[in-house]
Design a protein around this motif. Sequence first.
Motif, PDB file in Angstrom:
ATOM      1  N   CYS A  22       0.856  -1.176   0.000  1.00 44.62           N
ATOM      2  CA  CYS A  22       0.000   0.000   0.000  1.00 44.62           C
ATOM      3  C   CYS A  22       0.898   1.232   0.000  1.00 44.62           C
ATOM      4  O   CYS A  22       1.608   1.481   0.978  1.00 44.62           O
ATOM      5  N   LEU A  23       0.872   1.966  -1.091  1.00 48.89           N
ATOM      6  CA  LEU A  23       1.693   3.162  -1.240  1.00 48.89           C
ATOM      7  C   LEU A  23       0.863   4.383  -0.879  1.00 48.89           C
ATOM      8  O   LEU A  23      -0.237   4.580  -1.412  1.00 48.89           O
ATOM      9  N   ALA A  24       1.411   5.189   0.011  1.00 54.54           N
ATOM     10  CA  ALA A  24       0.727   6.401   0.459  1.00 54.54           C
ATOM     11  C   ALA A  24       1.357   7.632  -0.162  1.00 54.54           C
ATOM     12  O   ALA A  24       2.577   7.679  -0.371  1.00 54.54           O
ATOM     13  N   SER A  25       0.531   8.624  -0.425  1.00 53.59           N
ATOM     14  CA  SER A  25       1.044   9.884  -0.945  1.00 53.59           C
ATOM     15  C   SER A  25       0.183  11.025  -0.429  1.00 53.59           C
ATOM     16  O   SER A  25      -0.966  10.828  -0.055  1.00 53.59           O
ATOM     17  N   GLY A  26       0.758  12.196  -0.393  1.00 54.76           N
ATOM     18  CA  GLY A  26       0.004  13.383  -0.057  1.00 54.76           C
ATOM     19  C   GLY A  26       0.354  14.020   1.275  1.00 54.76           C
ATOM     20  O   GLY A  26       0.323  15.220   1.405  1.00 54.76           O
ATOM     21  N   ARG A  27       0.658  13.229   2.278  1.00 57.05           N
ATOM     22  CA  ARG A  27       1.023  13.776   3.585  1.00 57.05           C
ATOM     23  C   ARG A  27       2.174  12.945   4.141  1.00 57.05           C
ATOM     24  O   ARG A  27       2.568  11.947   3.576  1.00 57.05           O
ATOM     25  N   THR A  28       2.698  13.346   5.266  1.00 56.48           N
ATOM     26  CA  THR A  28       3.816  12.640   5.882  1.00 56.48           C
ATOM     27  C   THR A  28       3.371  11.273   6.375  1.00 56.48           C
ATOM     28  O   THR A  28       2.608  11.156   7.339  1.00 56.48           O
ATOM     29  N   PHE A  29       3.847  10.255   5.703  1.00 60.43           N
ATOM     30  CA  PHE A  29       3.415   8.887   5.979  1.00 60.43           C
ATOM     31  C   PHE A  29       3.670   8.489   7.423  1.00 60.43           C
ATOM     32  O   PHE A  29       2.854   7.809   8.050  1.00 60.43           O
ATOM     33  N   SER A  30       4.789   8.924   7.967  1.00 58.03           N
ATOM     34  CA  SER A  30       5.173   8.496   9.313  1.00 58.03           C
ATOM     35  C   SER A  30       4.264   9.064  10.406  1.00 58.03           C
ATOM     36  O   SER A  30       4.388   8.680  11.569  1.00 58.03           O
ATOM     37  N   MET A  31       3.353   9.964  10.047  1.00 60.96           N
ATOM     38  CA  MET A  31       2.408  10.512  11.016  1.00 60.96           C
ATOM     39  C   MET A  31       1.185   9.620  11.200  1.00 60.96           C
ATOM     40  O   MET A  31       0.350   9.875  12.069  1.00 60.96           O
ATOM     41  N   TYR A  32       1.094   8.549  10.406  1.00 59.97           N
ATOM     42  CA  TYR A  32      -0.100   7.723  10.388  1.00 59.97           C
ATOM     43  C   TYR A  32       0.152   6.321  10.888  1.00 59.97           C
ATOM     44  O   TYR A  32       1.107   5.647  10.464  1.00 59.97           O
ATOM     45  N   ALA A  33      -0.728   5.864  11.788  1.00 62.65           N
ATOM     46  CA  ALA A  33      -0.831   4.447  12.051  1.00 62.65           C
ATOM     47  C   ALA A  33      -1.544   3.824  10.857  1.00 62.65           C
ATOM     48  O   ALA A  33      -2.431   4.443  10.261  1.00 62.65           O
ATOM     49  N   MET A  34      -1.170   2.600  10.511  1.00 64.84           N
ATOM     50  CA  MET A  34      -1.702   1.965   9.310  1.00 64.84           C
ATOM     51  C   MET A  34      -2.369   0.640   9.654  1.00 64.84           C
ATOM     52  O   MET A  34      -2.011  -0.015  10.646  1.00 64.84           O
ATOM     53  N   GLY A  35      -3.308   0.271   8.826  1.00 70.33           N
ATOM     54  CA  GLY A  35      -3.990  -0.994   9.049  1.00 70.33           C
ATOM     55  C   GLY A  35      -4.411  -1.640   7.742  1.00 70.33           C
ATOM     56  O   GLY A  35      -4.451  -1.002   6.690  1.00 70.33           O
ATOM     57  N   TRP A  36      -4.679  -2.931   7.832  1.00 66.83           N
ATOM     58  CA  TRP A  36      -5.264  -3.688   6.731  1.00 66.83           C
ATOM     59  C   TRP A  36      -6.590  -4.263   7.197  1.00 66.83           C
ATOM     60  O   TRP A  36      -6.681  -4.841   8.289  1.00 66.83           O
ATOM     61  N   PHE A  37      -7.595  -4.104   6.362  1.00 70.31           N
ATOM     62  CA  PHE A  37      -8.910  -4.692   6.587  1.00 70.31           C
ATOM     63  C   PHE A  37      -9.259  -5.535   5.373  1.00 70.31           C
ATOM     64  O   PHE A  37      -8.633  -5.399   4.313  1.00 70.31           O
ATOM     65  N   ARG A  38     -10.265  -6.377   5.532  1.00 73.33           N
ATOM     66  CA  ARG A  38     -10.697  -7.168   4.384  1.00 73.33           C
ATOM     67  C   ARG A  38     -12.204  -7.338   4.411  1.00 73.33           C
ATOM     68  O   ARG A  38     -12.830  -7.297   5.473  1.00 73.33           O
ATOM     69  N   GLN A  39     -12.754  -7.528   3.225  1.00 70.78           N
ATOM     70  CA  GLN A  39     -14.194  -7.726   3.096  1.00 70.78           C
ATOM     71  C   GLN A  39     -14.455  -8.860   2.133  1.00 70.78           C
ATOM     72  O   GLN A  39     -14.144  -8.753   0.941  1.00 70.78           O
ATOM     73  N   ALA A  40     -14.986  -9.946   2.662  1.00 69.31           N
ATOM     74  CA  ALA A  40     -15.329 -11.101   1.851  1.00 69.31           C
ATOM     75  C   ALA A  40     -16.707 -10.892   1.231  1.00 69.31           C
ATOM     76  O   ALA A  40     -17.517 -10.111   1.747  1.00 69.31           O
ATOM     77  N   PRO A  41     -17.000 -11.576   0.128  1.00 70.31           N
ATOM     78  CA  PRO A  41     -18.308 -11.420  -0.520  1.00 70.31           C
ATOM     79  C   PRO A  41     -19.454 -11.705   0.451  1.00 70.31           C
ATOM     80  O   PRO A  41     -19.466 -12.726   1.133  1.00 70.31           O
ATOM     81  N   GLY A  42     -20.380 -10.772   0.535  1.00 68.90           N
ATOM     82  CA  GLY A  42     -21.547 -10.944   1.383  1.00 68.90           C
ATOM     83  C   GLY A  42     -21.302 -10.725   2.859  1.00 68.90           C
ATOM     84  O   GLY A  42     -22.204 -10.961   3.675  1.00 68.90           O
ATOM     85  N   LYS A  43     -20.096 -10.276   3.214  1.00 72.00           N
ATOM     86  CA  LYS A  43     -19.774 -10.081   4.634  1.00 72.00           C
ATOM     87  C   LYS A  43     -19.349  -8.637   4.889  1.00 72.00           C
ATOM     88  O   LYS A  43     -19.029  -7.886   3.970  1.00 72.00           O
ATOM     89  N   GLU A  44     -19.315  -8.281   6.152  1.00 73.18           N
ATOM     90  CA  GLU A  44     -18.882  -6.939   6.515  1.00 73.18           C
ATOM     91  C   GLU A  44     -17.360  -6.848   6.502  1.00 73.18           C
ATOM     92  O   GLU A  44     -16.651  -7.863   6.625  1.00 73.18           O
ATOM     93  N   ARG A  45     -16.888  -5.625   6.369  1.00 72.04           N
ATOM     94  CA  ARG A  45     -15.451  -5.403   6.423  1.00 72.04           C
ATOM     95  C   ARG A  45     -14.932  -5.741   7.815  1.00 72.04           C
ATOM     96  O   ARG A  45     -15.553  -5.387   8.817  1.00 72.04           O
ATOM     97  N   GLU A  46     -13.788  -6.419   7.883  1.00 78.34           N
ATOM     98  CA  GLU A  46     -13.231  -6.824   9.169  1.00 78.34           C
ATOM     99  C   GLU A  46     -11.762  -6.475   9.254  1.00 78.34           C
ATOM    100  O   GLU A  46     -11.049  -6.417   8.248  1.00 78.34           O
ATOM    101  N   PHE A  47     -11.337  -6.268  10.471  1.00 75.58           N
ATOM    102  CA  PHE A  47      -9.948  -5.956  10.770  1.00 75.58           C
ATOM    103  C   PHE A  47      -9.060  -7.156  10.504  1.00 75.58           C
ATOM    104  O   PHE A  47      -9.419  -8.299  10.817  1.00 75.58           O
ATOM    105  N   ALA A  48      -7.873  -6.902   9.934  1.00 75.70           N
ATOM    106  CA  ALA A  48      -6.898  -7.963   9.724  1.00 75.70           C
ATOM    107  C   ALA A  48      -5.611  -7.701  10.510  1.00 75.70           C
ATOM    108  O   ALA A  48      -5.145  -8.566  11.249  1.00 75.70           O
ATOM    109  N   ALA A  49      -5.033  -6.504  10.327  1.00 76.49           N
ATOM    110  CA  ALA A  49      -3.753  -6.219  10.972  1.00 76.49           C
ATOM    111  C   ALA A  49      -3.566  -4.716  11.106  1.00 76.49           C
ATOM    112  O   ALA A  49      -4.134  -3.943  10.329  1.00 76.49           O
ATOM    113  N   ALA A  50      -2.756  -4.325  12.088  1.00 79.27           N
ATOM    114  CA  ALA A  50      -2.477  -2.907  12.310  1.00 79.27           C
ATOM    115  C   ALA A  50      -1.035  -2.735  12.737  1.00 79.27           C
ATOM    116  O   ALA A  50      -0.433  -3.651  13.325  1.00 79.27           O
ATOM    117  N   ILE A  51      -0.494  -1.550  12.454  1.00 77.93           N
ATOM    118  CA  ILE A  51       0.886  -1.256  12.819  1.00 77.93           C
ATOM    119  C   ILE A  51       0.984   0.201  13.239  1.00 77.93           C
ATOM    120  O   ILE A  51       0.308   1.073  12.692  1.00 77.93           O
TER     121      ILE A  51
END
Length: 127
Positions: A22-51
């Motif tokens: 995931c490439l970020a642009s526009g602001r200082t990347f190091s100011m942001y905590a980042m996460g990955w979420f996923r959404q399977a077909p027919g399901k709600e978006r769910e948390f996967a990982a955070a840093i």
Amino acid sequence: QVQLVESGGGLVQAGGSLRLSCLASGRTFSMYAMGWFRQAPGKEREFAAAISRSGGSTDYADSVKGRFTISRDNAKDTVYLQMNSLKPEDTAVYYCAAGITVDYRRKFVAAGEYDYWGQGTSVTVSS
């Protein structure tokens, strides 16, 4: 404003691996905590990982713990999700997200804590 662009999704057999970026642009990347979420077909978006901003603290959903690894390279404005031992139930659209925080150790689990989202990259795991 932060723009997030995911890449690295695709079709893989069960037991295989993929690395999402995931490439970020526009602001200082190091100011942001980042996460990955996923959404399977027919399901709600769910948390996967955070840093945290510094990369020194991570968190995982129980369903991916021990198989997925989140990491970041602040010099490259990029967060990664290494996915190993993939299962058919990992099939989903994967989204990265950015949440601004002054605490370099903090990480977010709830979707509502994130300020910006990417468009997603599709991962399909065949059995």
